[in-house]
Design a protein around this motif. Sequence first.
Motif, PDB file in Angstrom:
ATOM      1  N   VAL A 222       0.788  -1.266  -0.551  1.00  0.00           N
ATOM      2  CA  VAL A 222       0.327  -0.113  -0.153  1.00  0.00           C
ATOM      3  C   VAL A 222       1.198   0.903   0.043  1.00  0.00           C
ATOM      4  CG1 VAL A 222      -1.668  -0.941   1.197  1.00  0.00           C
ATOM      5  CG2 VAL A 222      -0.220   0.107   2.337  1.00  0.00           C
ATOM      6  N   GLN A 223       0.447   2.241  -0.566  1.00  0.00           N
ATOM      7  CA  GLN A 223       0.871   3.323  -0.173  1.00  0.00           C
ATOM      8  C   GLN A 223       2.188   3.792   1.257  1.00  0.00           C
ATOM      9  OE1 GLN A 223      -0.766   7.015  -2.271  1.00  0.00           O
ATOM     10  NE2 GLN A 223       1.071   8.535  -1.368  1.00  0.00           N
ATOM     11  N   VAL A 224       2.903   4.595   1.146  1.00  0.00           N
ATOM     12  CA  VAL A 224       3.230   5.114   2.461  1.00  0.00           C
ATOM     13  C   VAL A 224       2.780   6.113   2.891  1.00  0.00           C
ATOM     14  CG1 VAL A 224       5.313   5.149   3.868  1.00  0.00           C
ATOM     15  CG2 VAL A 224       5.395   3.931   1.871  1.00  0.00           C
ATOM     16  N   THR A 225       2.261   6.393   4.492  1.00  0.00           N
ATOM     17  CA  THR A 225       2.120   7.331   4.871  1.00  0.00           C
ATOM     18  C   THR A 225       2.124   7.009   6.086  1.00  0.00           C
ATOM     19  OG1 THR A 225      -0.530   6.307   5.490  1.00  0.00           O
ATOM     20  CG2 THR A 225      -0.091   6.942   3.813  1.00  0.00           C
ATOM     21  N   ILE A 226       1.862   8.225   6.604  1.00  0.00           N
ATOM     22  CA  ILE A 226       2.098   8.177   8.541  1.00  0.00           C
ATOM     23  C   ILE A 226       2.060   7.375   8.684  1.00  0.00           C
ATOM     24  CG2 ILE A 226       2.956  10.130  10.615  1.00  0.00           C
ATOM     25  CD1 ILE A 226       5.163  10.115   8.285  1.00  0.00           C
ATOM     26  N   SER A 227       0.620   7.687   8.566  1.00  0.00           N
ATOM     27  CA  SER A 227      -0.377   6.908   9.970  1.00  0.00           C
ATOM     28  C   SER A 227      -0.245   5.470   9.118  1.00  0.00           C
ATOM     29  CB  SER A 227      -1.533   6.940   9.199  1.00  0.00           C
ATOM     30  OG  SER A 227      -2.869   6.153   9.307  1.00  0.00           O
ATOM     31  N   HIS A 228       0.376   5.184   8.175  1.00  0.00           N
ATOM     32  CA  HIS A 228       0.527   3.193   8.299  1.00  0.00           C
ATOM     33  C   HIS A 228       2.120   3.160   8.790  1.00  0.00           C
ATOM     34  CE1 HIS A 228       1.151   0.156   5.583  1.00  0.00           C
ATOM     35  NE2 HIS A 228       2.522  -0.318   5.649  1.00  0.00           N
ATOM     36  N   ILE A 229       3.120   3.902   8.252  1.00  0.00           N
ATOM     37  CA  ILE A 229       4.292   3.462   9.303  1.00  0.00           C
ATOM     38  C   ILE A 229       3.501   3.246  11.102  1.00  0.00           C
ATOM     39  CG2 ILE A 229       5.989   4.296   9.743  1.00  0.00           C
ATOM     40  CD1 ILE A 229       6.341   5.983   7.032  1.00  0.00           C
ATOM     41  N   LEU A 230       3.132   4.115  11.487  1.00  0.00           N
ATOM     42  CA  LEU A 230       3.077   4.353  12.847  1.00  0.00           C
ATOM     43  C   LEU A 230       2.038   3.406  13.219  1.00  0.00           C
ATOM     44  CD1 LEU A 230       3.257   8.172  13.513  1.00  0.00           C
ATOM     45  CD2 LEU A 230       4.491   6.679  14.002  1.00  0.00           C
TER      46      LEU A 230
END
Length: 75
Positions: free
Chosen positions: A49-57
């Motif tokens: 999926v596209q990397v977002t801050i929400s995804h990382i954290l």
Amino acid sequence: MSNITPSIGHFLSKFTEVILTKLRIGHTQISHSFLMTKEEPPTCTSCDVQVTISHILIKCEYIIICEQAIISLNH
């Protein structure tokens, strides 16, 4: 990001406030550098999926597993 506290307070340095604001609004080099380079958005190699801050954290299953492994090593 509403998951990160909306109020920073007055006890943090300007540098720390800038970092927290960037995280809160989701604008960081890892998540938005593609806009300047006109490349495709980065994709999480584990979740596809596209990397977002929400995804990382919060959402990346691989990072969650790694965090849990690190926590269990420290206990």
